[in-house]
Design a protein around this motif. Structure first.
Motif, short mmCIF file in Angstrom:
data_model
loop_
_atom_site.label_atom_id
_atom_site.label_comp_id
_atom_site.label_asym_id
_atom_site.label_seq_id
_atom_site.Cartn_x
_atom_site.Cartn_y
_atom_site.Cartn_z
N VAL A 90 96.64 -28.18 -46.98
CA VAL A 90 97.83 -28.44 -46.17
C VAL A 90 98.81 -27.28 -46.28
CG1 VAL A 90 99.83 -29.96 -45.86
CG2 VAL A 90 97.59 -30.94 -46.38
N ALA A 91 99.03 -26.81 -47.51
CA ALA A 91 100.00 -25.74 -47.73
C ALA A 91 99.56 -24.42 -47.09
CB ALA A 91 100.21 -25.54 -49.24
N VAL A 92 98.27 -24.08 -47.23
CA VAL A 92 97.79 -22.81 -46.68
C VAL A 92 97.87 -22.82 -45.16
CG1 VAL A 92 95.76 -21.34 -46.42
CG2 VAL A 92 96.32 -22.28 -48.66
N GLN A 93 97.52 -23.94 -44.54
CA GLN A 93 97.58 -24.01 -43.08
C GLN A 93 99.02 -23.88 -42.58
OE1 GLN A 93 95.44 -27.54 -41.89
NE2 GLN A 93 93.52 -26.79 -42.75
N ALA A 94 99.98 -24.41 -43.33
CA ALA A 94 101.39 -24.22 -42.96
C ALA A 94 101.83 -22.79 -43.22
CB ALA A 94 102.26 -25.20 -43.73
N MET A 95 101.35 -22.21 -44.32
CA MET A 95 101.78 -20.87 -44.72
C MET A 95 101.36 -19.82 -43.71
SD MET A 95 101.08 -18.88 -48.33
CE MET A 95 99.36 -19.31 -48.32
N VAL A 96 100.12 -19.92 -43.20
CA VAL A 96 99.62 -18.91 -42.26
C VAL A 96 99.65 -19.42 -40.82
CG1 VAL A 96 98.16 -17.88 -44.02
CG2 VAL A 96 97.20 -19.61 -42.51
N ARG A 97 100.15 -20.66 -40.64
CA ARG A 97 100.26 -21.27 -39.31
C ARG A 97 98.95 -21.17 -38.54
NH1 ARG A 97 104.52 -17.94 -36.89
NH2 ARG A 97 103.87 -18.99 -34.97
N ASN A 98 97.89 -21.59 -39.23
CA ASN A 98 96.55 -21.53 -38.65
C ASN A 98 95.78 -22.75 -39.12
OD1 ASN A 98 93.88 -20.99 -37.90
ND2 ASN A 98 94.14 -18.79 -38.19
N ALA A 99 95.37 -23.60 -38.17
CA ALA A 99 94.66 -24.83 -38.51
C ALA A 99 93.26 -24.58 -39.05
CB ALA A 99 94.59 -25.75 -37.29
N LEU A 100 92.75 -23.36 -38.91
CA LEU A 100 91.42 -23.03 -39.40
C LEU A 100 91.44 -22.44 -40.80
CD1 LEU A 100 89.83 -21.49 -36.17
CD2 LEU A 100 89.64 -23.83 -37.05
N ALA A 101 92.62 -22.37 -41.40
CA ALA A 101 92.74 -21.80 -42.75
C ALA A 101 92.41 -22.87 -43.78
CB ALA A 101 94.14 -21.25 -42.97
N ASP A 102 91.96 -22.42 -44.95
CA ASP A 102 91.72 -23.32 -46.06
C ASP A 102 92.04 -22.58 -47.35
OD1 ASP A 102 89.63 -21.64 -46.55
OD2 ASP A 102 88.07 -23.16 -46.54
N PRO A 103 91.95 -23.25 -48.51
CA PRO A 103 92.36 -22.59 -49.76
C PRO A 103 91.64 -21.29 -50.07
CG PRO A 103 92.13 -24.93 -50.10
CD PRO A 103 91.63 -24.65 -48.71
N PHE A 104 90.46 -21.07 -49.48
CA PHE A 104 89.68 -19.89 -49.82
C PHE A 104 89.97 -18.70 -48.93
CE2 PHE A 104 87.01 -23.61 -51.03
CZ PHE A 104 87.27 -23.51 -52.38
N VAL A 105 90.86 -18.88 -47.93
CA VAL A 105 91.18 -17.77 -47.04
C VAL A 105 91.98 -16.69 -47.78
CG1 VAL A 105 93.43 -18.58 -46.17
CG2 VAL A 105 91.91 -17.28 -44.66
N LEU A 106 92.57 -17.04 -48.91
CA LEU A 106 93.35 -16.07 -49.68
C LEU A 106 92.50 -15.17 -50.55
CD1 LEU A 106 96.30 -18.37 -50.84
CD2 LEU A 106 96.16 -16.93 -48.80
N GLY A 107 91.20 -15.45 -50.65
CA GLY A 107 90.33 -14.63 -51.48
C GLY A 107 90.35 -15.00 -52.94
N ILE A 108 91.08 -16.07 -53.31
CA ILE A 108 91.21 -16.44 -54.71
C ILE A 108 89.88 -16.96 -55.27
CG2 ILE A 108 92.52 -17.81 -56.37
CD1 ILE A 108 94.14 -15.75 -54.78
N SER A 109 89.17 -17.80 -54.50
CA SER A 109 87.91 -18.35 -54.99
C SER A 109 86.86 -17.27 -55.17
CB SER A 109 87.40 -19.43 -54.04
OG SER A 109 87.09 -18.87 -52.78
N SER A 110 86.82 -16.30 -54.26
CA SER A 110 85.87 -15.20 -54.39
C SER A 110 86.19 -14.36 -55.61
CB SER A 110 85.89 -14.33 -53.13
OG SER A 110 85.55 -15.07 -51.99
N ALA A 228 108.58 -30.11 -48.50
CA ALA A 228 107.92 -30.56 -47.28
C ALA A 228 108.75 -30.27 -46.03
CB ALA A 228 107.61 -32.06 -47.37
N GLU A 229 110.07 -30.46 -46.11
CA GLU A 229 110.92 -30.17 -44.95
C GLU A 229 110.85 -28.70 -44.58
OE1 GLU A 229 112.41 -31.94 -42.87
OE2 GLU A 229 112.87 -33.89 -43.73
N SER A 230 110.82 -27.85 -45.58
CA SER A 230 110.71 -26.41 -45.32
C SER A 230 109.35 -26.07 -44.71
CB SER A 230 110.91 -25.62 -46.62
OG SER A 230 112.20 -25.85 -47.16
N LEU A 231 108.30 -26.78 -45.13
CA LEU A 231 106.99 -26.56 -44.52
C LEU A 231 106.99 -26.97 -43.05
CD1 LEU A 231 104.52 -27.83 -47.30
CD2 LEU A 231 105.20 -25.48 -46.79
N ASN A 232 107.70 -28.04 -42.73
CA ASN A 232 107.83 -28.45 -41.33
C ASN A 232 108.48 -27.34 -40.50
OD1 ASN A 232 106.70 -30.95 -41.80
ND2 ASN A 232 108.66 -31.97 -42.11
N ALA A 233 109.52 -26.73 -41.07
CA ALA A 233 110.20 -25.65 -40.36
C ALA A 233 109.30 -24.43 -40.24
CB ALA A 233 111.49 -25.29 -41.08
#
Length: 351
Positions: A90-110, A228-233
């Motif tokens: 939820v946080a990553v999709q709000a952070m990058v404003r992309n519904a196709l993002a997930d926790p691994f898009v940041l490269g942390i898991s790799s 959460a309110e800031s994530l909405n914004a």
């Protein structure tokens, strides 16, 4: 008066209550189901003995050990990992404003995979004993976080596009390092263990791993709920969020640190489990709407339920052998996600 055309949403209290009850049933089911044929009466008796400090007959010690020392910590850890992946999704999709993002898009898991496979394939960090695998994975995840942050940062802060592109590019680099280690190491059980870790597995779960992961996930979720309110914004765009008093660059930096810490901790004990952080936020938004206060109330519970049952299937389908749990989440997640995408009118933000 013109009737509203907005889609109806399920009221939050009954949905949270129902999902929590489903999680409780899933936890019990996850403990009771397995390759070893232990009856439900014995399962409940062993759980009661473990919770109350009771005694078990000498003939039941082996079965009690399976229930209390092997299955229960595995199921609990699976629930915590699933909750963490869903919340971070939820946080990553709000952070990058992309519904196709997930926790691994940041490269942390790799990045975590580099440290984990250094232990599995090369015997690195042997001095850490039983903590070698999780410790090395977490340390390399933090190193990857620092590298991604440093490469993606610009004078204007962390922008969504730079963050996604940098994380994706470095993830390929980390995967290349991991591949070199796999091909350079001796074949056999070590390579199989590396593959299991890369695809995600809860087979090594112990009670010692649960507290740190649970505290980290709970702290990350609490912070996300608070913001959460800031994530909405933020989900409405940088200009809109700035007009509402939210500093997007600063918030995105905070989100990056929180999501990286939670992802690194989770991946260190479970390996790279995909689709939970991608699919669960989509499903939950369809049920409760785009408000992050509502989404974050349900998504961790739903993620926990999903991963508990995925792990049960991974244990049963080829019993007594096990499948990587990431294979199950992918088999379920790919068609489910494609079905969601075919639903007309769905996009990030719940429209």
């Amino acid at each position: 008066m013109r009737r509203s055309t907005a889609p109806s949403r399920i009221p939050l209290p009954p949905l949270v209550t129902g999902t929590a009850l489903l999680l409780l049933v899933s936890l019990v089911g996850g403990v009771g189901l397995g390759a070893a044929g232990i009856g439900w009466t014995e399962v409940f008796r062993f759980l009661w003995a473990g919770l109350t400090g009771g005694t078990v007959h000498a003939d039941d010690v082996a079965a009690y050990t399976i229930v209390w020392e092997i299955r229960l910590p595995r199921v609990v850890l699976g629930a915590v990992v699933g909750a963490g992946l869903a919340a971070v999704g939820v946080a990553v999709q709000a952070m990058v404003r992309n519904a196709l993002a997930d926790p691994f898009v940041l490269g942390i898991s790799s990045g975590a995979a580099v440290g984990a496979n250094a232990v599995i394939l090369l015997g690195a960090f042997a001095g850490l004993g039983i903590w070698a695998l999780s410790g090395a994975a977490f340390a390399s995840a933090l190193a990857a976080m620092v590298l991604v942050y440093a490469a993606a940062r610009s004078p204007h802060g962390l922008t969504p596009l730079r963050l996604v592109l940098t994380g994706t590019a470095l993830a390929y680099g980390f995967e290349a390092v991991t591949t070199v280690m796999v091909f350079g190491a001796a074949r056999g059980e070590a390579a199989r263990s590396a593959l299991m870790w890369l695809l995600g597995s809860l087979g090594g779960a112990t009670w010692a791993q649960v507290p740190l992961v649970a505290v980290t996930v709970a702290a990350g979720w609490a912070w996300l709920r608070w913001r959460a309110e800031s994530l909405n914004a933020l989900a409405m765009g940088d200009e809109t969020s700035a007009a509402l008093g939210v500093r997007p660059a600063s918030l995105r930096r905070e989100l990056f640190l929180v999501t990286a810490a939670v992802t690194g901790t989770v991946v260190a004990v479970s390996g790279a489990i995909g689709f939970v952080g991608l699919m669960v936020p989509h499903v939950v938004r369809m049920l409760v709407g785009a408000d992050h206060r509502r989404v974050l109330a349900v998504a961790p519970l739903a993620g926990a339920v999903l991963l508990v049952w995925a792990d049960v299937l991974s244990r049963l389908l080829l019993a007594p052998a096990e499948l990587p749990v990431g294979v199950i989440t992918a088999v379920v997640g790919v068609p489910a996600f494609l079905l969601l995408m075919r639903r007309g009118g769905y996009a990030f933000g719940g429209r």
